[in-house]
Design an enzyme around this catalytic site. Structure first.
Site, mmCIF file in Angstrom:
data_model
loop_
_atom_site.group_PDB
_atom_site.id
_atom_site.type_symbol
_atom_site.label_atom_id
_atom_site.label_comp_id
_atom_site.label_asym_id
_atom_site.label_seq_id
_atom_site.Cartn_x
_atom_site.Cartn_y
_atom_site.Cartn_z
ATOM 1 N N SER A 1 2.372 77.952 13.706
ATOM 2 C CA SER A 1 1.519 79.191 12.979
ATOM 3 C C SER A 1 1.525 80.327 13.447
ATOM 4 C CB SER A 1 0.592 78.703 12.351
ATOM 5 O OG SER A 1 0.594 77.128 11.824
HETATM 6 N N1 SAH Z 1 -0.177 72.901 13.833
HETATM 7 C C1 SAH Z 1 1.411 73.367 13.834
HETATM 8 C C2 SAH Z 1 2.045 74.083 12.520
HETATM 9 C C3 SAH Z 1 3.298 73.359 12.160
HETATM 10 S S1 SAH Z 1 3.967 73.534 10.796
HETATM 11 C C4 SAH Z 1 1.656 74.027 15.156
HETATM 12 O O1 SAH Z 1 0.506 74.837 15.702
HETATM 13 O O2 SAH Z 1 2.690 74.273 15.675
HETATM 14 C C5 SAH Z 1 3.081 72.004 9.860
HETATM 15 C C6 SAH Z 1 3.399 70.854 10.347
HETATM 16 O O3 SAH Z 1 3.176 69.898 9.349
HETATM 17 C C7 SAH Z 1 4.821 70.435 10.528
HETATM 18 O O4 SAH Z 1 5.480 70.096 11.856
HETATM 19 C C8 SAH Z 1 5.360 69.290 9.406
HETATM 20 O O5 SAH Z 1 6.231 68.705 9.694
HETATM 21 C C9 SAH Z 1 4.086 68.847 9.263
HETATM 22 N N2 SAH Z 1 3.648 68.013 8.148
HETATM 23 C C10 SAH Z 1 3.834 68.468 6.730
HETATM 24 N N3 SAH Z 1 3.631 67.309 5.986
HETATM 25 C C11 SAH Z 1 2.932 66.359 6.881
HETATM 26 C C12 SAH Z 1 2.350 65.269 6.383
HETATM 27 N N4 SAH Z 1 2.117 64.862 5.057
HETATM 28 N N5 SAH Z 1 1.690 64.344 7.698
HETATM 29 C C13 SAH Z 1 2.098 64.906 8.856
HETATM 30 N N6 SAH Z 1 2.445 66.176 9.025
HETATM 31 C C14 SAH Z 1 2.955 66.879 8.054
#
Ligand code: SAH
Length: 222
Positions: free
Chosen positions: A70
């Site tokens: 993000s």
């Molecule tokens: N907090 C992260 C943002 C990553 S983008 C950072 O700081 O880098 C969002 C992430 O949510 C992705 O890796 C995606 O695979 C995950 N995601 C999406 N749906 C999900 C679910 N139901 N359970 C767990 N992770 C999920």
């Protein structure tokens, strides 16, 4: 957590990080604790080496598997809203991704639990927490639709992918007085950042700003 190799050209230096902190301050982030945490966490370690020189720009970057780390402003804003000016002991993050948001949270709360549905991302983040010696994060590979029941209730829950609606299991794993921050809405349209607070008898919802997150998906992927 050295910036060897890149440190020489200053792209990942403390000065570069401090410039990012100043930008976030200008964009309206006020909680000094959050700004300090952003200044302290080496974001370049959470992106591919090829992207490291862009790690302290205020933008989202690809982390593979169609996912992104993000934008720092969003990480700071969500963290600030989650803390609400107070302190939190136990926080659940849904969507570990690169692990950056969890690492920022780990500087500000006692214990972070984080779940990720894509196995290679989970593994990479877990290894990174270990090598950075961040000891108050527990990570697991699972579908965050179901939260992480074993450690509930949480004082705070941060969702970093956008569901159409916040899954009920997550709401139910929130302690009374607890706060949940999530981007809600379809990923092909605009999503709204919501703050949901659990009171003794209901859930209060506040809409904060328009955001743009990758979709919240169900099921685990290997
Ligand atoms: N907090 C992260 C943002 C990553 S983008 C950072 O700081 O880098 C969002 C992430 O949510 C992705 O890796 C995606 O695979 C995950 N995601 C999406 N749906 C999900 C679910 N139901 N359970 C767990 N992770 C999920």
């Amino acid at each position: 957590m050295s910036s060897t190799g890149l440190g020489g050209i200053g792209m990942t230096s403390q000065r570069t990080r401090n410039r990012l902190v100043e930008r976030l301050r200008q964009k309206g982030i006020q909680d000094e604790r959050v700004l300090d945490a952003i200044g302290a966490v080496p974001r370049h370690m959470f992106v591919d080496e090829a992207m490291a020189t862009r790690a302290y720009e205020d933008s989202a970057l690809p982390i593979g598997h169609g996912q992104t780390i993000s934008q720092p402003y969003i990480v700071a804003r969500m963290t600030e809203v989650l803390l609400g000016g107070g302190t939190l002991d136990k926080v659940l993050e849904v969507g570990t991704g690169s692990g950056y948001q969890a690492a920022v949270l780990a500087m500000l709360v006692q214990q972070v639990y984080t779940v990720e549905r894509i196995q290679p991302l989970y593994r990479r983040a877990r290894d990174l927490f270990y090598s950075l010696r961040i000891r108050n994060i527990r990570a697991t590979h699972s579908d965050g639709t179901w939260g992480w029941e074993q450690h509930a209730p949480y004082d705070g829950i941060l969702v970093t992918a956008a569901p159409d609606e916040v899954p009920e299991s997550l709401l139910l794993q929130l302690a009374v007085g607890g706060r949940l921050v999530a981007p809600v809405g379809r990923s092909d349209g605009k999503q709204e950042l919501q703050l949901i607070t659990r009171t003794p008898d209901h859930f209060e919802r506040e809409v904060l700003e328009t955001v743009n997150f990758v979709p919240f998906l169900s099921g685990k992927s290997t």
